[in-house]
Design a protein around this motif. Structure first.
Motif, PDB file in Angstrom:
ATOM      1  N   SER A   1       0.857  -1.187   0.000  1.00 20.88           N
ATOM      2  CA  SER A   1       0.000   0.000   0.000  1.00 20.88           C
ATOM      3  C   SER A   1       0.891   1.233   0.000  1.00 20.88           C
ATOM      4  CB  SER A   1      -0.905   0.004   1.240  1.00 20.88           C
ATOM      5  OG  SER A   1      -0.132   0.203   2.414  1.00 20.88           O
ATOM      6  N   LYS A   2       0.344   2.332  -0.423  1.00 17.25           N
ATOM      7  CA  LYS A   2       1.112   3.570  -0.457  1.00 17.25           C
ATOM      8  C   LYS A   2       1.608   3.930   0.939  1.00 17.25           C
ATOM      9  CE  LYS A   2       0.614   8.362  -2.050  1.00 17.25           C
ATOM     10  NZ  LYS A   2      -0.311   9.310  -2.731  1.00 17.25           N
TER      11      LYS A   2
ATOM     12  N   HIS B   1       0.400  17.538 -12.143  1.00 20.01           N
ATOM     13  CA  HIS B   1      -0.442  18.434 -11.342  1.00 20.01           C
ATOM     14  C   HIS B   1       0.279  19.667 -10.839  1.00 20.01           C
ATOM     15  CE1 HIS B   1       1.786  16.331  -8.300  1.00 20.01           C
ATOM     16  NE2 HIS B   1       1.193  16.966  -7.313  1.00 20.01           N
TER      17      HIS B   1
ATOM     18  N   CYS C   1       2.079   2.063  -9.243  1.00 12.33           N
ATOM     19  CA  CYS C   1       0.706   1.605  -9.042  1.00 12.33           C
ATOM     20  C   CYS C   1       0.637   0.672  -7.835  1.00 12.33           C
ATOM     21  CB  CYS C   1       0.185   0.904 -10.287  1.00 12.33           C
ATOM     22  SG  CYS C   1       0.062   1.959 -11.736  1.00 12.33           S
TER      23      CYS C   1
ATOM     24  N   ASP D   1      -4.711  -1.152  -2.793  1.00  9.72           N
ATOM     25  CA  ASP D   1      -5.383  -1.002  -1.503  1.00  9.72           C
ATOM     26  C   ASP D   1      -5.595  -2.376  -0.878  1.00  9.72           C
ATOM     27  OD1 ASP D   1      -7.577  -2.137  -2.813  1.00  9.72           O
ATOM     28  OD2 ASP D   1      -8.569  -0.210  -3.124  1.00  9.72           O
TER      29      ASP D   1
ATOM     30  N   THR E   1      -6.248   2.352  -7.461  1.00  9.86           N
ATOM     31  CA  THR E   1      -7.147   3.504  -7.573  1.00  9.86           C
ATOM     32  C   THR E   1      -6.294   4.771  -7.625  1.00  9.86           C
ATOM     33  OG1 THR E   1      -7.352   3.929  -5.187  1.00  9.86           O
ATOM     34  CG2 THR E   1      -8.820   2.258  -6.130  1.00  9.86           C
ATOM     35  N   GLY E   2      -6.962   5.888  -7.845  1.00  8.80           N
ATOM     36  CA  GLY E   2      -6.248   7.153  -7.851  1.00  8.80           C
ATOM     37  C   GLY E   2      -5.533   7.416  -6.540  1.00  8.80           C
ATOM     38  N   LYS E   3      -6.112   6.953  -5.434  1.00 13.22           N
ATOM     39  CA  LYS E   3      -5.515   7.177  -4.116  1.00 13.22           C
ATOM     40  C   LYS E   3      -4.316   6.284  -3.855  1.00 13.22           C
ATOM     41  CE  LYS E   3      -9.757   8.817  -1.878  1.00 13.22           C
ATOM     42  NZ  LYS E   3     -10.735   8.594  -0.772  1.00 13.22           N
ATOM     43  N   THR E   4      -4.197   5.174  -4.582  1.00 20.90           N
ATOM     44  CA  THR E   4      -3.075   4.263  -4.330  1.00 20.90           C
ATOM     45  C   THR E   4      -1.848   4.598  -5.175  1.00 20.90           C
ATOM     46  OG1 THR E   4      -3.703   2.620  -6.015  1.00 20.90           O
ATOM     47  CG2 THR E   4      -4.709   2.403  -3.823  1.00 20.90           C
TER      48      THR E   4
ATOM     49  N   ARG F   1       2.937   9.331  -7.214  1.00 25.59           N
ATOM     50  CA  ARG F   1       3.576  10.085  -8.290  1.00 25.59           C
ATOM     51  C   ARG F   1       5.080  10.194  -8.067  1.00 25.59           C
ATOM     52  NH1 ARG F   1       0.048  13.743 -11.194  1.00 25.59           N
ATOM     53  NH2 ARG F   1      -2.136  13.444 -10.555  1.00 25.59           N
TER      54      ARG F   1
ATOM     55  N   GLU G   1       6.009  12.703  -5.366  1.00 27.90           N
ATOM     56  CA  GLU G   1       5.842  12.227  -3.995  1.00 27.90           C
ATOM     57  C   GLU G   1       6.978  11.296  -3.594  1.00 27.90           C
ATOM     58  OE1 GLU G   1       1.425  11.337  -2.962  1.00 27.90           O
ATOM     59  OE2 GLU G   1       1.650  10.909  -5.106  1.00 27.90           O
TER      60      GLU G   1
END
Length: 374
Positions: free
Chosen positions: A90-91, A125, A138, A141, A147-150, A153, A156
């Motif tokens: 997970s992130k 962004h 990528c 979860d 997903t976009g939240k996982t 970039r 980051e």
């Protein structure tokens, strides 16, 4: 601007994406700090991340890569190692491990990141990408989904690593995933005077091959390490490792992807010692497989040594063919058998046939699938 950044050309990163004979990067040793395996100070700390995406419509075989890298780390006597697989990736957990491992880094230590999984390009962004796209890891979860939240970039990732590590850290990033050429975002000012090299399976606009038993880039790197050990070479640059890995990719897999190196402004491929050098006998997974199948194929020509350095001794070359019955025993697909039939791998002279067969079966008894894309 500090002296080091002036010496090496300011704040922009340097990318090398050329392949094939005559298109190698500088490989002669120009570093002042040898790696621990070469007699230098410090420790090697390592984070391995590998995701198979079993609960998605686009599964991979990246856990094989992760376990192969763990075996390499063991052969290199790396004790500060964290390995995350599938839902562990997970992130939040990755950021936690970056902070923990980076926080233990001293002034001469290496921090090595290895990632095998999906990569993707997303809309930039913050306006720092010339092509308008960020590259992203990528992660998944708890349900095993992307997903976009996982997504993590490149911005980051760079900020997390820089926040966790001292200013003079040595950092090696290996990514066997799609759209990964600039996934470490080495143009960012936060990298400062750290010596950072990113080793990627392809360019930002390319996809990276998974041949059903792990990634092509990873196997090429492991074959290069095997080859250099066979040549009794224990102290070499990142550039030397890169050159030989690219040769294996070109001559064995003949893939369309371009394995790339990108460096931040502080370092070049010849100015950073490669940290993952086995201290015990090491065989790459495909070398084991070839041995188990009774093969002693030719090896690719190694890059010519830089002036003033001796050429590695080449093992005796002996042609051979793959035994179909042995391939069936190993569960190896026709696609991978074709790779091997048209390939050139290191001569197998290190172990008795019974032990080679046993180890080959252990690694490849799971079988393989057709070549797919990450």
């Amino acid at each position: 601007m500090d002296f080091v950044r002036q010496l090496f050309g300011g704040g922009s990163s340097q990318k090398y994406a050329e392949k094939g004979p005559g298109k190698h990067v500088e490989a002669k040793k120009h570093y002042l700090r040898p790696a621990p395996a070469g007699g230098g100070d410090g420790e090697v700390r390592m984070l391995i991340m590998a995701i198979d995406y079993k609960k998605t419509k686009n599964p991979l075989t990246c856990s094989i890569d992760g376990h192969n890298m763990e075996a390499l780390a063991k052969a290199c006597n790396i004790t500060d190692l964290a390995a995350l697989y599938d839902e562990e990736c997970s992130k939040a957990k990755v950021l936690e491990q970056i902070a923990a491992l980076g926080g233990r880094c001293g002034e001469n230590d290496y921090l090595v990141f290895y990632y095998s999984g999906h990569g993707m390009s997303v809309k930039d962004h913050d306006g720092d990408e010339a092509d308008g796209k960020d590259e992203a890891f990528c992660f998944i979860d708890e349900e095993g989904q992307v997903t976009g939240k996982t997504l993590m970039r490149d911005d980051e990732f760079a900020e997390a690593v820089c926040a966790a590590t001292p200013a003079n850290a040595r950092i090696v990033i290996m990514c066997d995933c799609c759209h990964s050429g600039t996934i470490a975002d080495l143009d960012k000012d936060c990298w400062g005077t750290r010596e950072v090299v990113s080793f990627s399976g392809c360019l930002d606009e390319q996809t990276s091959g998974d041949m059903g038993r792990g990634g092509i880039c990873t196997h090429s790197v492991l074959l290069a390490i095997d080859h250099l050990q066979d040549a009794k070479t224990t102290d070499y640059s990142v550039g030397m490792l890169y050159n030989i890995a690219v040769d294996f990719d070109d001559k064995i897999f003949k893939s369309a992807q371009q394995i790339t190196i990108q460096c931040n402004s502080t370092v070049t491929p010849d100015r950073l010692a490669w940290p993952l050098v086995p201290s015990e006998e090491y065989l790459a997974p495909l070398t084991k497989m070839a041995a188990a199948a009774g093969v002693k194929p030719d090896i690719p020509d190694a890059p010519a040594p830089p002036p003033g350095e001796e050429s590695p001794e080449q093992p005796e070359q002996q042609p051979g063919g793959l035994d179909p019955e042995m391939l069936a025993q190993l569960g190896i697909s026709p696609q991978l058998a074709q790779f091997m039939n048209t390939s050139q791998l290191s001569s197998i002279t290190k172990m008795d046939p019974q032990e080679l067969l046993k180890r080959g079966l252990e690694i490849y008894k799971g079988g393989s699938k057709a070549c797919i894309v990450q």
